[in-house]
Design a protein around this motif. Structure first.
Motif, short mmCIF file in Angstrom:
data_model
loop_
_atom_site.label_atom_id
_atom_site.label_comp_id
_atom_site.label_asym_id
_atom_site.label_seq_id
_atom_site.Cartn_x
_atom_site.Cartn_y
_atom_site.Cartn_z
N ARG A 1 0.86 -1.19 0.00
CA ARG A 1 0.00 0.00 0.00
C ARG A 1 0.89 1.23 0.00
NH1 ARG A 1 -1.68 3.91 3.08
NH2 ARG A 1 -0.72 3.10 4.98
N ASP B 1 -3.05 5.37 -1.40
CA ASP B 1 -3.88 4.19 -1.68
C ASP B 1 -4.90 3.99 -0.55
OD1 ASP B 1 -2.43 3.72 -3.95
OD2 ASP B 1 -1.27 2.05 -3.11
N GLU B 2 -6.08 3.55 -0.92
CA GLU B 2 -7.12 3.28 0.08
C GLU B 2 -6.95 1.90 0.72
OE1 GLU B 2 -8.96 5.32 1.37
OE2 GLU B 2 -9.98 6.66 0.00
N HIS B 3 -6.44 0.94 -0.06
CA HIS B 3 -6.30 -0.43 0.44
C HIS B 3 -4.99 -1.01 -0.07
CE1 HIS B 3 -10.42 -0.92 1.96
NE2 HIS B 3 -10.84 -0.28 0.88
N THR C 1 -9.80 -2.08 -5.04
CA THR C 1 -10.53 -0.87 -5.44
C THR C 1 -10.97 -0.90 -6.90
OG1 THR C 1 -8.51 0.34 -6.06
CG2 THR C 1 -9.23 0.49 -3.76
N GLY D 1 -14.54 2.01 -2.29
CA GLY D 1 -13.57 1.47 -1.33
C GLY D 1 -14.17 0.60 -0.26
N THR D 2 -15.34 0.00 -0.50
CA THR D 2 -15.97 -0.83 0.53
C THR D 2 -15.59 -2.31 0.43
OG1 THR D 2 -17.96 -1.18 -0.82
CG2 THR D 2 -17.94 0.72 0.67
N THR E 1 -12.75 -5.15 0.76
CA THR E 1 -11.47 -5.35 1.44
C THR E 1 -10.86 -6.69 1.04
OG1 THR E 1 -12.59 -6.26 3.39
CG2 THR E 1 -12.05 -3.92 3.43
N ALA F 1 -11.25 1.51 4.22
CA ALA F 1 -10.45 2.40 3.38
C ALA F 1 -9.68 3.37 4.26
CB ALA F 1 -11.35 3.14 2.40
#
Length: 686
Positions: free
Chosen positions: A81, A85-87, A106, A112-113, A115, A647
Motif C-alpha cells: 500500500r 492508496d485506500e487499500h 478498489t 472502497g468498501t 477489502t 479504506a
C-alpha cells in the motif's frame, strides 16, 4: 443498584426499553439514527483541533507499507500500500525484479468498501486464492485467480470468513483445503476444494459446538487441523500424513484433544513437529516431537517458558541438519526477537531491533529466509529479513532506511488495584510534555496482550501535546493465561475496576486533572470504558467507545456474541448472569439514578458482524436518557463499513473525529504543541 443483583431475575425479566434499536433497518431505528447524526454533525465544527489532527494523521499514514513476502514457484507474493492508496494491493515480484499488481480491491469498487481479507498462493505459484468481503461484514467470497492473468479461473466460493487456505502440492492437481466457520453456508469444518469442480469434500467436520476450525499444510505433506474453543486459550489439534492417506480422507491423528491446552504447530526442515504451547506453561514455551508420536507425553522442550514475558510468534528455519527456531517474546507491549539454534555454541541469541516496539508476522520460507515486521509508536510497520550476520535488513531491498523517528518518552509504572493486585501502566509523551490532557486506553479482553506498534492517531495526539497511557488490566494477556482468566467470565468486573483504579492513580499522581482525562477503548475495550463510567460517572471528562459491547444480557444474540461465553459467561447460568447484569453498562445506567456522566462519543458501524451495531445504539439511547449536565452524548455512525479493516480515508476521518472530540473535552489546544525534544528515552518507575 445493589452490587449483587437478585438471582431470581432472568434475562427475559430484565428491563430493555431500547430493544427496538436492535432492528437495524426499521423506519423507527433509521429516524433515530438520523437524529443522532444531526447531533454529531452539529458538534463536529466546534472541535478546534479536528482539521489539524486529520492533516497530521493523513501525513503519517502516507508511507509505503509491505507485508512479509511468500515465495512460491520462483515468485514473491506480498501486499503493498502506497501513500494515497485506500487499500493494500496484492502484487507479484518476478525473478527479474519486475513487480506487477495481481489484485486490487478498489478496481470495480471506487467507493472502497471491498477489502482484501486473506490470500494464499499455490506452491507452484500459478494460482492464488484471494478472499474478499464488502461493506465491512467480513463475510466474503474465496476467489481463485490465475497468477499469469490476474483473472478468476472459476466461480467464487461463497460464505467464508477469514478462511484458512492450505494448498496441496501441484502433483495432486490444483486443490486446497479451506475452512467454513459459519454453518449458514455449509457444515463448519475443513473442506477440500478441487479447482474447477463444483462439489467440495468435507474432510473434518467440527467436533464441538461454537469452535473455530483452522487448517495448515506443512512441507507439502503434513496436514495440521485445529479447533479453537472460543476465547479460553484452548484448542484441539490433529496431524495427518498425506504421504500415507488420500487428501479426500486424511487420517487425522490426535495430538491433543479434550485437554486444557492451546498449541500452534509446524513441521521443521528436520521433519520434526514443533509446537508453541501452553502445556505446563501459561506464558507458552516451544516443544518438539516426532510426528509419529505427537502426544504431549512425548514432547521435548526446546525453548522454555519465561517468567515475565509471553511467547508470541515463532517460525522454524534453516536446514535439516541445522535448525533455527526464531521466536518473539513480549513484555508489557515491547517485543524481543530471539533465535535458538540447538547444538550451536551460540545457542540462544537476541536479534538487534531498531528500537523498543512490536515484532509480528515472523515467517520462514522454503529457502530458509526469515521475515518479520517491526513497528513502534514512532515507526510505521516495516518488513525486515534476517541477514546472514543476524542483523535485520529492511525488505524489499530498495527500502533502504526507516523514516525519521519522532522522539518519544515511555514510562513504565504500576499501581495498586482495588484488591491489592499491582497492575502495570505505560505512559507515552514527547519529551518535555507537561502534565495535562491524557487519553487512558484499555482493552482487557480475550487474553490479548497489548503490543506497542505504530499508530498515526496516537502519534498525532502526542505531537499536539497530549499524553497517552495504557492500563494493562486483567482480562488481557500481558502475563499469559492466568492474567487473562483473572479478568474473564464472572471476574470481568476486575478488569473494569482495574481501569477505574488506573484513572484514579493518574489523577492522584498529578499526571492530569480529572477534567483532563479521557478514557478510550474499542470493542471489548469499549465495554470496559463504558462500564467504568457507569460505575463512576465522576471518573473523567470524556470517553471514546469504538464499536463497543454494552448490553451484556443480550450479547449472545448480537454479532458473534454466541461464541464468547467463555470470555463473558452464559446468561443461562445464574451466577454468570448476576455478574453480567452487575457490570453491563447499558443496564447499570438504566438501573441507577440519573447522573452527570462524562462527555461520551460512541461509534457504530452498520456492517459490524462482530460486536454488532445495536450495542452502541442502545448505549447511546440509555446515556442520553439518564445523563444530567452539559456534557454531550454523541453517536458517530457509519454505513458501508464494519468492525475490521476499511479504506484509509475513512480510517483517518474516524481517528481525527474521535481524538478531536477528546481534545475539545480535555482542553488540549493548538497552543500546547511541544517543541521537538531529545532522543527516545525509557524510564522505569512505580
Amino acid at each position: 443498584m445493589p452490587s449483587n443483583p437478585p438471582r431470581l431475575l432472568s434475562p427475559a425479566a430484565v428491563p430493555d426499553p431500547y430493544r427496538w434499536l436492535e432492528d437495524d433497518d426499521s423506519p423507527r431505528c433509521l429516524r433515530w439514527l438520523a437524529a443522532r447524526d444531526a447531533e454529531f454533525q452539529s458538534a463536529l465544527p466546534t472541535w478546534p483541533l479536528r482539521d489539524a489532527l486529520a492533516a497530521e494523521i493523513r501525513h503519517l499514514v502516507a508511507t509505503t507499507q509491505w507485508s512479509p513476502p511468500l515465495r512460491r514457484g520462483g515468485l514473491l507474493f506480498a501486499t503493498r500500500r502506497d501513500g494515497g492508496d485506500e487499500h493494500p494491493r496484492l502484487v507479484v515480484i518476478e525473478p527479474s525484479g519486475r513487480e506487477r499488481v495481481l489484485f486490487d480491491p478498489t478496481v470495480g469498487d471506487p467507493d472502497g468498501t471491498t477489502t482484501l481479507d486473506a490470500w494464499e498462493p499455490s506452491p507452484d505459484g500459478t494460482l492464488v486464492a484471494v478472499q474478499t468481503s464488502h461493506g465491512g461484514t467480513e463475510r466474503g467470497e474465496l476467489h481463485v485467480l490465475s497468477v499469469a492473468t490476474g483473472r478468476p479461473v472459476e466461480p467464487p466460493i461463497p460464505g467464508v470468513r477469514y478462511a484458512h487456505v492450505a494448498w496441496l502440492p501441484a502433483s495432486y492437481g490444483p486443490a486446497f483445503y479451506f475452512v467454513r466457520r459459519d454453518s449458514a453456508n455449509g457444515r463448519r469444518g475443513v473442506w477440500l476444494h478441487r479447482v474447477g469442480r463444483k462439489e467440495d469434500t468435507l474432510v473434518h467436520p467440527c467436533q464441538a459446538a461454537r469452535t473455530v476450525p483452522g487448517v495448515r499444510l506443512h512441507r507439502d505433506r503434513w496436514l495440521v487441523v485445529t479447533e479453537s474453543h472460543g476465547t479460553g486459550h484452548r484448542n484441539d489439534l490433529w496431524l495427518a500424513d498425506l504421504a500415507a492417506s488420500p487428501p479426500e480422507a486424511p487420517v487425522l491423528r490426535p495430538v491433543h484433544v479434550g485437554r486444557d491446552v492451546e498449541s500452534e504447530a509446524t513441521i521443521g526442515p528436520d521433519g520434526l513437529l514443533y509446537l508453541r504451547t501452553t502445556w505446563h506453561a501459561p506464558l507458552r514455551r516451544i516443544c518438539v516431537a516426532d510426528p509419529a508420536a505427537p502426544a504431549p507425553e512425548h514432547w521435548r522442550e526446546v525453548v522454555p517458558e519465561a517468567p515475565d514475558a509471553l511467547l508470541d510468534g515463532f517460525a522454524v528455519a534453516g536446514r535439516a541438519d541445522a535448525v533455527d527456531v526464531v521466536y518473539t517474546r513480549t513484555r508489557l507491549g515491547i517485543s524481543e526477537l530471539r533465535v535458538h539454534t540447538p547444538g550451536s555454541a551460540r545457542a540462544d541469541w537476541v536479534v538487534p531491533l531498531p528500537g523498543e516496539g512490536m515484532v509480528a508476522q515472523v515467517t520462514a520460507d522454503t529457502s530458509g529466509e526469515v521475515y518479520f515486521c517491526y513497528a513502534d509508536v514512532a515507526t510505521p510497520l516495516t518488513v525486515f529479513t534476517l541477514g546472514a550476520d543476524g542483523v535485520p535488513v529492511p525488505w524489499p531491498p530498495h527500502a533502504a532506511s526507516l523514516p525519521p523517528r519522532t522522539p518519544i518518552e515511555r514510562r513504565s509504572l504500576s499501581y495498586l488495584s482495588f484488591d491489592g493486585v499491582r497492575v502495570p501502566l505505560t505512559i507515552f509523551a514527547l519529551p518535555g510534555t507537561p502534565p495535562g490532557p491524557t487519553i487512558l486506553h484499555a482493552y482487557g479482553g480475550f487474553g490479548r496482550p497489548r503490543q506497542f506498534g505504530f499508530s498515526a492517531t496516537v502519534l498525532a495526539w502526542l505531537r499536539h501535546g497530549g499524553r497517552y497511557a495504557v492500563a494493562h488490566v486483567r482480562g488481557g494477556g500481558d502475563f499469559g493465561r492466568t492474567w487473562h482468566l483473572a479478568g474473564a467470565g464472572r471476574h470481568k468486573v476486575r478488569a473494569v475496576r482495574d481501569l477505574v483504579a488506573a484513572a484514579d492513580f493518574l489523577v492522584a499522581r498529578g499526571e492530569c486533572r480529572r477534567d483532563e482525562l479521557c478514557l478510550s477503548g474499542g470493542s471489548a475495550g469499549g465495554l470496559l470504558v463504558l462500564a467504568a463510567i457507569a460505575r463512576r460517572p465522576d471518573l473523567c471528562a470524556a470517553v471514546i467507545a469504538l464499536a463497543p459491547l454494552a448490553d451484556m444480557i443480550r450479547f449472545p444474540q448480537l454479532g458473534l456474541g454466541a461464541m464468547w461465553s467463555r470470555e463473558f459467561g452464559s446468561v443461562t447460568d445464574p451466577e454468570d448472569f448476576a455478574a453480567l447484569l452487575d457490570y453491563s453498562p447499558y443496564h447499570r445506567v438504566l438501573r441507577t439514578p440519573p447522573a452527570a456522566y462524562p462527555a461520551v462519543l460512541l461509534t457504530g458501524f452498520h456492517g459490524d458482524t462482530r460486536t454488532g451495531p445495536a450495542h452502541p445504539r442502545k448505549m447511546c439511547a440509555a446515556l442520553q436518557e439518564r445523563t444530567r449536565g452539559p456534557r454531550p452524548i454523541l453517536l458517530r455512525y457509519e454505513h458501508g463499513v464494519g468492525h475490521g479493516p476499511r479504506a484509509v480515508s475513512r480510517a483517518v476521518e474516524l481517528a481525527a473525529d474521535a481524538h478531536a472530540f477528546a481534545a475539545a473535552q480535555t482542553g488540549l489546544s493548538p497552543t500546547r504543541r511541544p517543541s521537538a525534544g531529545a532522543a527516545l528515552s525509557t524510564q522505569q518507575g512505580r
